[in-house]
Structures are given as C-alpha cells and as structure tokens.
Design an enzyme around this catalytic site. Structure first.
Site, PDB file in Angstrom:
ATOM      1  N   ASN A 167     -20.026 118.439 -74.489  1.00  0.00           N
ATOM      2  CA  ASN A 167     -19.097 118.945 -73.460  1.00  0.00           C
ATOM      3  C   ASN A 167     -19.080 120.478 -73.401  1.00  0.00           C
ATOM      4  OD1 ASN A 167     -16.257 116.708 -72.946  1.00  0.00           O
ATOM      5  ND2 ASN A 167     -18.401 116.220 -73.221  1.00  0.00           N
ATOM      6  N   PRO A 197     -10.518 117.020 -77.407  1.00  0.00           N
ATOM      7  CA  PRO A 197     -10.581 117.626 -76.081  1.00  0.00           C
ATOM      8  C   PRO A 197     -11.719 117.137 -75.188  1.00  0.00           C
ATOM      9  CG  PRO A 197     -11.633 119.072 -77.656  1.00  0.00           C
ATOM     10  CD  PRO A 197     -11.191 117.855 -78.425  1.00  0.00           C
ATOM     11  N   THR A 198     -12.609 116.264 -75.700  1.00  0.00           N
ATOM     12  CA  THR A 198     -13.798 115.945 -74.905  1.00  0.00           C
ATOM     13  C   THR A 198     -13.542 114.789 -73.935  1.00  0.00           C
ATOM     14  OG1 THR A 198     -14.671 114.301 -76.456  1.00  0.00           O
ATOM     15  CG2 THR A 198     -15.269 116.607 -76.850  1.00  0.00           C
ATOM     16  N   CYS A 199     -14.455 114.634 -72.983  1.00  0.00           N
ATOM     17  CA  CYS A 199     -14.350 113.576 -71.977  1.00  0.00           C
ATOM     18  C   CYS A 199     -14.966 112.283 -72.486  1.00  0.00           C
ATOM     19  CB  CYS A 199     -15.066 114.000 -70.703  1.00  0.00           C
ATOM     20  SG  CYS A 199     -14.379 115.490 -70.016  1.00  0.00           S
ATOM     21  N   ASP A 200     -14.559 111.854 -73.657  1.00  0.00           N
ATOM     22  CA  ASP A 200     -15.066 110.615 -74.226  1.00  0.00           C
ATOM     23  C   ASP A 200     -13.873 109.918 -74.857  1.00  0.00           C
ATOM     24  OD1 ASP A 200     -16.125 108.674 -76.051  1.00  0.00           O
ATOM     25  OD2 ASP A 200     -18.049 109.699 -75.953  1.00  0.00           O
TER      26      ASP A 200
END
Ligand SMILES: *Cc1c(COP(=O)(O)O)cnc(C)c1O
Length: 376
Positions: free
Chosen positions: A366, A322-325
């Site tokens: 995050n 789910p993270t922005c990476d």
C-alpha cells in the site's frame, strides 16, 4: 518500557510507526539467561531481531548465534562473530547457502531428514550435525508444530548414518514452540532426547550435545513464569535423565532476549463505529499486520498497548492496521478496551514488540515504508 526509551520518545518524538529498542535491556536479558542456565551456551536466534546493534552487543558479551539463512550467517560475521560460534539451525537450507556457510567456517548444522543430511554430507563435509526431533508444543502461544523435526526412530537412524557419511553426529535439538508458557514442555522434550541418547549409545554412537531450542516467554498482557523457573525445570530434567554424564547444553533464545527490550510507537489514524449505537469502536493505527505485527495472526500474541489517556473511562475496541486488506485487523476477539477519549493523532505504544516485528515488516505494501528502527 525502560527509562531510556521513555526519555528517547519524549526528547525526540520520532516519526511513527517506529521501533525503539534499548540495547542495554538485551544485555540484561542475556545475563539473566546466563544466570538461569550457567551450564548452557547461549545461541541467540537472530531471526527474532537481526538489528546490527543487537548482534554487536551480543558479540561483545560472548554470545553464540543461531542463524536461519546464509544472510543471517553473514550478518553475524559482519557484527564480529567468529564462524565457530554460529550454528546454522534451519533444517531447510539451500545447497548454495550450505556451501557458503561451510566455506566461511561455520561448522554446526541442523537437519531433520535424510535428504538434508545428504546435502550436508556433500556440501559441508566433516561438519558437526544435530538432528531436530518432533516434540509437543502444548503451552506455546506461537507453536511451531509439525513443520520441523522428525520422529525419534528416524532421528536414531539418521544419527547412525551421519558418521558413515563423513559427518560428526554431534547432538539432538528440539523446539517446544515460541512463547512457551509451560516449563513442563522442556521436561517432556528432555526425556525424549535422553531416550535417544541411550539408544544411540547402545548402538555405538556417543552424542555430545543437547540443543534445547528457544521458546522462553516474554510478559505481554498475561504473567509468564520467570526465566529462573525454566532454568530450574531444565536442569532438574537434565540431571534426572543424564545424571553425572551431562552433555553440552545449548539454548537458542530469540523472543526472550529482545521482546521486552523494544516497543513500537504508533499513531491513531482513525477512531470510528460501524453503527451509531454500536458500542465497539474501531481503532485504526498506522501499523498493522503488514507493518510487522505478523504475530497478531489468529490473535496469537496479544501486545499490551499504552495510550495517553490510560486510567480514563474506557470501552471495547477492535484494533486494525492502516492497509486496504481486511486481514490487516489485529484484535477483534481478545477483549481489548481503550479510553473513550482516544482520538485521531494520539500516539500509542505497543509494548514488548522487540521480537518478530521489524523482520516481518512488508516492503511498501500500500506504499507504506518498512518500519523504522531506533536502537539506543
Ligand atoms: C525461532 C527459533 C528459535 C527462537 O525461538 P524463540 O521462541 O524466539 O526463543 C530458536 N531456535 C530455532 C531453531 C528457531 O527456529
């Protein structure tokens, strides 16, 4: 999934993501290991899962412990372990950690260099020391390769020096790599250790212990040999090389003891496509690489995933966290398929995630809280 875990999930529907681990299953695995290798002492590799209920159960069963840091030594002591059943198995230790462990009564330490041996001589005088040698990691899905261990020749020199430095030259260790699927890896490593024992005996140093490390596998998506197969291969090699003069044997199972005792319960956050005609759906879960699934790096460890729609028509998926990476993508190349019905809000279970998950989870990357843990 054990019946106890299934009941817990049904009755409690705990918030996701979380690890649910059946401590009775850890006991079963401990007993299976005992039965497979009755002559070996079991040092549980704490780093696989340092959960207190696991350590406490293992203390009760009479297990010993392989600690990687002073903090893990403390966790074992707090769980009731006596210091003399704790081995400080990391070959890379801070001076302050060596001194603290020595003061607490820990008397068994690993090393793989003269520099570390000098630290031990100074800060843990008189300790039993064992040298880790390099061995082949072929067959391991999570290899440890060259970071730890030294060449045979160097190990020989170091063990000769250890006695002169006021330490007790106790034995030799190796690690064939984690999730090792080939029994031959142990056989090859034991042959190397035996050569070293012979060499050192001729040089006047009688070693007493062989530490066979960890590596024993867990069943994920593919079958693996049984623990009894490893036991037989190991005992076969030990008697072949040592005959009636068997040294003390130590095993350090981590993954094997806790892997299939636990699962991660997760929620589907989004199912989408990158193009209208793209057959591959992207499935985003509320746990990913940073939530604790570090061993999905390089898709090395491929967990089995259960969904509520299993058995229905399925299609290819890429699975991500789910993270922005963008490195937080779990599986793109491992041919995962999931039911076409899978939708946002569905609960999915990642099986056999009891090892190397909770302790790898990031702190609030995050803003996501570290993985919750339920020991039942
Ligand atoms: C990690 C480790 C273990 C445990 O390995 P598994 O593959 O989980 O069994 C055992 N011994 C040492 C020294 C380790 O570093």
């Amino acid at each position: 999934m054990t019946p106890k875990i299934a009941r817990f999930l049904r009755d409690n529907a705990p918030a996701t993501p979380c690890l649910v681990l059946d401590v009775d299953r850890v006991e079963e695995k401990y007993r299976a290991m005992r039965a497979a290798l009755p002559l070996a002492r079991i040092y549980y590799a704490v780093k696989a899962n340092p959960g207190t209920p696991i350590l406490e159960r293992l203390v009760k069963l009479g297990s010993s412990f392989d600690a990687a840091s002073w903090e893990e030594v403390q966790a074992c002591l707090a769980a009731g372990a006596q210091p003399d059943v704790i081995s400080y198995g990391n070959t890379i230790k801070k001076v302050s950690a060596i001194a603290a462990a020595h003061k607490a009564g820990v008397s068994m330490f690993a090393f793989d260099s003269i520099e570390e041996l000098e630290k031990l001589a100074r800060h843990a005088p008189g300790a039993r020391v064992y040298c880790r040698i390099l061995v082949q990691n072929e067959g391991a899905e999570w290899p440890l390769s060259r970071k730890f261990g030294c060449e045979l020749e160097m190990a020989r020199d170091l063990m000769l020096k250890a006695g002169d430095m006021g330490l007790d030259p106790y034995g030799i260790s190796f690690h064939v790599g984690s999730q090792q699927t080939k029994t031959a890896a142990y056989e090859g490593a034991i042959a190397r250790v035996a050569m070293l024992f012979t060499d050192l005996k001729e040089a006047g140093v009688k070693l007493r212990m062989v530490n066979l490390g960890g590596g024993y596998p867990v069943r994920y998506r593919a079958e693996v040999p049984e623990i009894d197969d490893f036991g037989m291969a190991i005992m076969g090699a030990m008697t072949k090389h040592f005959g009636n003069d068997l040294p003390e044997m130590v095993v350090e199972p981590g993954r094997f003891m806790v892997g299939d005792a636990g699962l991660v319960s997760s929620e589907v956050v989004l199912v989408s496509r990158k193009g209208a005609a793209d057959p591959v759906r992207w499935v985003y879960l509320d746990i990913g690489r940073f939530g604790g699934l570090a061993e999905t790096e390089g898709e090395a460890i491929r967990y089995e995933i259960r969904t509520p729609h299993d058995g229905a028509e399925d299609g290819p998926v890429t699975i991500a966290g789910p993270t922005c990476d963008s490195t937080d993508t779990l599986y793109e190349k491992s041919n995962y398929r999931m039911p076409l019905k899978l939708a946002c809000g569905d609960r999915v279970e990642l099986l056999a995630t009891g090892a190397y998950v909770t302790s790898y989870a990031a702190q609030f990357f995050n803003g996501f809280a570290p993985l919750k843990e339920h020991y039942i």
